[in-house]
Design a protein around this motif. Structure first.
Motif, PDB file in Angstrom:
ATOM      1  N   ASP A  89       0.865  -1.184   0.000  1.00  0.00           N
ATOM      2  CA  ASP A  89       0.000   0.000   0.000  1.00  0.00           C
ATOM      3  C   ASP A  89       0.903   1.235   0.000  1.00  0.00           C
ATOM      4  O   ASP A  89       1.746   1.396   0.880  1.00  0.00           O
ATOM      5  N   THR A  90       0.706   2.127  -0.983  1.00  0.00           N
ATOM      6  CA  THR A  90       1.561   3.320  -1.088  1.00  0.00           C
ATOM      7  C   THR A  90       0.751   4.610  -1.072  1.00  0.00           C
ATOM      8  O   THR A  90       1.226   5.647  -1.550  1.00  0.00           O
TER       9      THR A  90
ATOM     10  N   ILE B   7       4.080  -9.421  -6.909  1.00  0.00           N
ATOM     11  CA  ILE B   7       3.854  -8.268  -6.033  1.00  0.00           C
ATOM     12  C   ILE B   7       2.873  -7.304  -6.682  1.00  0.00           C
ATOM     13  O   ILE B   7       3.029  -6.940  -7.856  1.00  0.00           O
ATOM     14  N   ILE B   8       1.875  -6.888  -5.924  1.00  0.00           N
ATOM     15  CA  ILE B   8       0.905  -5.884  -6.381  1.00  0.00           C
ATOM     16  C   ILE B   8       1.061  -4.632  -5.523  1.00  0.00           C
ATOM     17  O   ILE B   8       0.973  -4.688  -4.298  1.00  0.00           O
ATOM     18  N   VAL B   9       1.297  -3.510  -6.192  1.00  0.00           N
ATOM     19  CA  VAL B   9       1.424  -2.225  -5.513  1.00  0.00           C
ATOM     20  C   VAL B   9       0.184  -1.392  -5.828  1.00  0.00           C
ATOM     21  O   VAL B   9      -0.274  -1.358  -6.971  1.00  0.00           O
ATOM     22  N   TYR B  10      -0.366  -0.727  -4.829  1.00  0.00           N
ATOM     23  CA  TYR B  10      -1.551   0.098  -5.090  1.00  0.00           C
ATOM     24  C   TYR B  10      -1.484   1.407  -4.321  1.00  0.00           C
ATOM     25  O   TYR B  10      -0.763   1.557  -3.337  1.00  0.00           O
ATOM     26  N   ASP B  11      -2.259   2.379  -4.824  1.00  0.00           N
ATOM     27  CA  ASP B  11      -2.497   3.633  -4.106  1.00  0.00           C
ATOM     28  C   ASP B  11      -3.987   3.928  -4.244  1.00  0.00           C
ATOM     29  O   ASP B  11      -4.809   2.998  -4.234  1.00  0.00           O
ATOM     30  N   ASP B  12      -4.357   5.193  -4.433  1.00  0.00           N
ATOM     31  CA  ASP B  12      -5.773   5.522  -4.603  1.00  0.00           C
ATOM     32  C   ASP B  12      -6.224   5.392  -6.055  1.00  0.00           C
ATOM     33  O   ASP B  12      -7.394   5.638  -6.371  1.00  0.00           O
ATOM     34  N   GLY B  13      -5.324   5.014  -6.944  1.00  0.00           N
ATOM     35  CA  GLY B  13      -5.660   4.915  -8.361  1.00  0.00           C
ATOM     36  C   GLY B  13      -5.405   6.241  -9.061  1.00  0.00           C
ATOM     37  O   GLY B  13      -5.821   7.293  -8.574  1.00  0.00           O
TER      38      GLY B  13
ATOM     39  N   GLY C  90      -6.897   1.069  -7.921  1.00  0.00           N
ATOM     40  CA  GLY C  90      -6.679   1.674  -6.625  1.00  0.00           C
ATOM     41  C   GLY C  90      -7.476   1.003  -5.515  1.00  0.00           C
ATOM     42  O   GLY C  90      -8.290   0.093  -5.745  1.00  0.00           O
ATOM     43  N   PHE C  91      -7.253   1.480  -4.287  1.00  0.00           N
ATOM     44  CA  PHE C  91      -7.802   0.799  -3.109  1.00  0.00           C
ATOM     45  C   PHE C  91      -9.318   0.725  -3.107  1.00  0.00           C
ATOM     46  O   PHE C  91      -9.899  -0.346  -2.879  1.00  0.00           O
TER      47      PHE C  91
END
Length: 273
Positions: A20-21, A85-91, A117-118
């Motif tokens: 989560d970034t 690996i999956i990296v996400y933010d708010d899109g 995003g999340f």
């Protein structure tokens, strides 16, 4: 064309490591607060300024972390080099792309960015909770890929015509032209740079993966060309790098120090319109 972004319909939660970034450039605590309240189950949190930048350095506003610090981050996050690996933010934000670029730089080639995003994943039924995971520490040894990183020296050589790379500025057109500079003390651009505003990469708050962006990119720089992307501090250039790779640009680099690093040296040359 490289697979950079993955849609929620193509993600299997249990088979992936999650990062989560989420972050806000206006409120540095906002992302961590969101994470503490709710995140994809099992996700660790990487903070733009604490983890993905070396804020005590003077090489721009979000300087490149040291390799030792990144290695420690990967190990305490429980990562192995071949993990999915999956990296996400708010899109549609630059923070997941920053983390993804650092993972690519370190040789985690099986890492991807969640497109929606999340909130999109939450609405799609992905498991979420507020439990802070404690992944088992690993001894992963990064496999650094220097071909995707542009240090200041490389950019200086590019400006001097000593490399074949094309500089591509991801900031707004008014900042590129030097008409308005709300952040950095000197307005303008790195000499010889072309312009591609990173905001053009988005459609309805997520990154646009259809042919429109590809066509826009082709109008500025060709896929066979070498490209070095930068922005103000190296953060919003990361989405441009990611979309270049998604659209088949094999020879792309990211100048992490970006314009804020470029103008930090006395006598640095800039162009304005």
């Amino acid at each position: 064309m490289a697979t950079v972004f993955v849609s929620i319909k193509d993600i299997e939660h249990a088979k992936s490591k999650w990062i989560d970034t989420r972050f806000s450039l206006q409120d540095a605590n906002e992302g961590k607060q969101k994470y503490t309240e709710s995140h994809v189950t099992g996700a660790v949190y990487w903070d733009l300024e604490r983890d993905l930048s070396a804020m005590t350095k003077s090489e721009g506003r979000h300087p490149m972390p040291e390799k030792a610090a990144l290695t420690e981050l990967f190990r305490t996050s429980g990562l192995s080099i071949d993990d999915h690996i999956i990296v996400y933010d708010d899109g549609g934000s630059p923070f997941a792309t920053r983390a993804w670029w650092l993972l690519q730089y370190a040789g985690f080639n099986n890492s991807f960015i969640a497109l929606e995003g999340f909130e999109g994943m939450k609405e799609a039924g992905f498991p979420v909770d507020n439990c802070i995971p404690e992944p088992p520490r690993t001894l992963v040894a990064p496999q650094w890929d220097e071909t995707i990183y542009a240090p200041r020296q490389f950019v200086e050589e590019t400006v001097a015509g000593k490399t074949a790379s094309v500089l591509l500025d991801a900031r707004s057109a008014v900042r590129y032209r030097g008409e308005n500079e709300p952040i950095d003390p000197i307005a303008g651009r790195i000499p010889g740079a072309l312009s591609f505003d990173w905001e053009q990469l988005k459609k309805e708050s997520v990154f646009n993966l259809d042919g429109a962006v590809k066509e826009q990119l082709h109008n500025v720089v060709k896929p066979i060309e070498e490209v070095t992307v930068y922005c103000g501090s190296g953060v919003t250039a990361a989405p441009l790098y990611a979309l270049l790779k998604h659209n088949g640009y094999e020879f792309a680099r990211l100048y992490v120090g970006s314009y804020s690093d470029w103008i930090s040296q006395p006598g640095a040359k800039v162009e304005v319109d």
